[in-house]
Design a protein around this motif. Structure first.
Motif, PDB file in Angstrom:
ATOM      1  N   GLY A  67       0.795  -1.224   0.000  1.00  6.66           N
ATOM      2  CA  GLY A  67       0.000   0.000   0.000  1.00  6.66           C
ATOM      3  C   GLY A  67       0.829   1.276   0.000  1.00  6.66           C
ATOM      4  N   PHE A  69       3.881   3.917  -1.439  1.00  9.18           N
ATOM      5  CA  PHE A  69       4.348   4.397  -2.734  1.00  9.18           C
ATOM      6  C   PHE A  69       5.593   3.602  -3.130  1.00  9.18           C
ATOM      7  CE2 PHE A  69       6.298   7.183  -5.810  1.00  9.18           C
ATOM      8  CZ  PHE A  69       5.222   7.775  -6.448  1.00  9.18           C
ATOM      9  N   ASP A 122       2.583  -2.670  -9.730  1.00  6.30           N
ATOM     10  CA  ASP A 122       2.512  -1.773  -8.566  1.00  6.30           C
ATOM     11  C   ASP A 122       1.252  -0.910  -8.615  1.00  6.30           C
ATOM     12  OD1 ASP A 122       4.889  -2.677  -7.471  1.00  6.30           O
ATOM     13  OD2 ASP A 122       6.103  -1.029  -8.290  1.00  6.30           O
ATOM     14  N   ARG A 125      -1.736  -3.132  -7.784  1.00  3.73           N
ATOM     15  CA  ARG A 125      -1.767  -3.440  -6.349  1.00  3.73           C
ATOM     16  C   ARG A 125      -2.251  -2.253  -5.529  1.00  3.73           C
ATOM     17  NH1 ARG A 125       3.956  -6.625  -5.905  1.00  3.73           N
ATOM     18  NH2 ARG A 125       3.194  -8.642  -6.659  1.00  3.73           N
ATOM     19  N   LEU A 126      -1.807  -1.066  -5.893  1.00  2.00           N
ATOM     20  CA  LEU A 126      -2.246   0.125  -5.171  1.00  2.00           C
ATOM     21  C   LEU A 126      -3.747   0.354  -5.342  1.00  2.00           C
ATOM     22  CD1 LEU A 126       0.752   2.502  -5.912  1.00  2.00           C
ATOM     23  CD2 LEU A 126       0.034   1.688  -3.654  1.00  2.00           C
ATOM     24  N   HIS A 131      -5.935   2.187  -2.691  1.00  2.00           N
ATOM     25  CA  HIS A 131      -5.127   3.412  -2.777  1.00  2.00           C
ATOM     26  C   HIS A 131      -5.086   3.927  -4.213  1.00  2.00           C
ATOM     27  CE1 HIS A 131      -3.690   2.538   1.277  1.00  2.00           C
ATOM     28  NE2 HIS A 131      -3.479   1.291   0.858  1.00  2.00           N
ATOM     29  N   THR A 134      -2.896   7.120  -4.861  1.00  2.00           N
ATOM     30  CA  THR A 134      -1.463   6.828  -4.846  1.00  2.00           C
ATOM     31  C   THR A 134      -1.069   6.136  -6.150  1.00  2.00           C
ATOM     32  OG1 THR A 134      -1.556   6.591  -2.449  1.00  2.00           O
ATOM     33  CG2 THR A 134       0.384   5.701  -3.548  1.00  2.00           C
ATOM     34  N   GLY A 135      -1.899   5.220  -6.620  1.00  2.00           N
ATOM     35  CA  GLY A 135      -1.629   4.538  -7.884  1.00  2.00           C
ATOM     36  C   GLY A 135      -1.583   5.513  -9.046  1.00  2.00           C
ATOM     37  N   TYR A 138       1.548   7.628  -8.758  1.00  2.00           N
ATOM     38  CA  TYR A 138       2.705   6.828  -9.158  1.00  2.00           C
ATOM     39  C   TYR A 138       2.760   6.688 -10.669  1.00  2.00           C
ATOM     40  CZ  TYR A 138       5.518   2.569  -9.698  1.00  2.00           C
ATOM     41  OH  TYR A 138       6.433   1.631 -10.086  1.00  2.00           O
TER      42      TYR A 138
END
Length: 166
Positions: A67, A69, A122, A125-126, A131, A134-135, A138
């Motif tokens: 979760g 970054f 990634d 998964r975020l 999240h 955040t994803g 990113y």
């Protein structure tokens, strides 16, 4: 799903090969093609193993919590893009590299080091972990930073090379 029409399949089978000077139906030309491509495949594989191992090591040294970054993958991709920017200037503008240098280092090492698949995983998964912001951050940060890194490294390398050639 339906099979292609017989005429379409036949046309594909009789289409010109990628290299019109090589007929892969002729055994001697097929062997010659492999002899030319074999060393390239080998150095790309070797370089890819090296690059992927270094990336894996970076992930072990700087793991990303669930979760969080994914800073490690972001920096691996940014550093890899910067190196490819400088490398491409050097082998195109400064010196004529051996024919296997670019496939080994550019495609193999840097291709194995940088990682689109981990970047995409990634992000997934975020988002799946609750999240999405955040994803998205990113996703955008990696894209912008990687493009900026390759441009900046290429620009700085060109200027340094031009300064040394005076």
């Amino acid at each position: 799903m339906t099979a292609p029409e017989p005429e379409v399949a036949a046309a594909r089978m009789t289409a010109e090969p990628t290299d019109p000077d090589v007929d892969l139906h002729v055994p001697a030309q097929r062997r010659q093609s492999w002899r030319a491509q074999g060393p390239i495949v080998a150095v790309v594989a070797l370089g890819g193993a090296i690059g992927a191992s270094v990336r894996y090591g970076a992930g072990l040294l700087w793991p990303t919590a669930s979760g969080a970054f994914p800073w490690t993958t972001l920096w691996v991709n940014v550093v890899g893009c910067a190196v490819i920017g400088a490398f491409m200037v050097l082998i195109t503008d400064v010196w004529a590299a051996h024919r296997l240098v670019r496939p080994f280092f550019g495609t193999g090492v840097l291709g194995g080091f940088t990682t689109f698949s981990t970047y995409a995983l990634d992000i997934q998964r975020l988002v799946d972990g609750g999240h999405p912001r955040t994803g998205l951050a990113y996703l955008a940060a990696t894209l912008c930073a990687a493009l900026a890194a390759v441009w900046l490294a290429a620009t700085v390398t060109r200027r340094l090379v031009a300064g040394r050639q005076r």
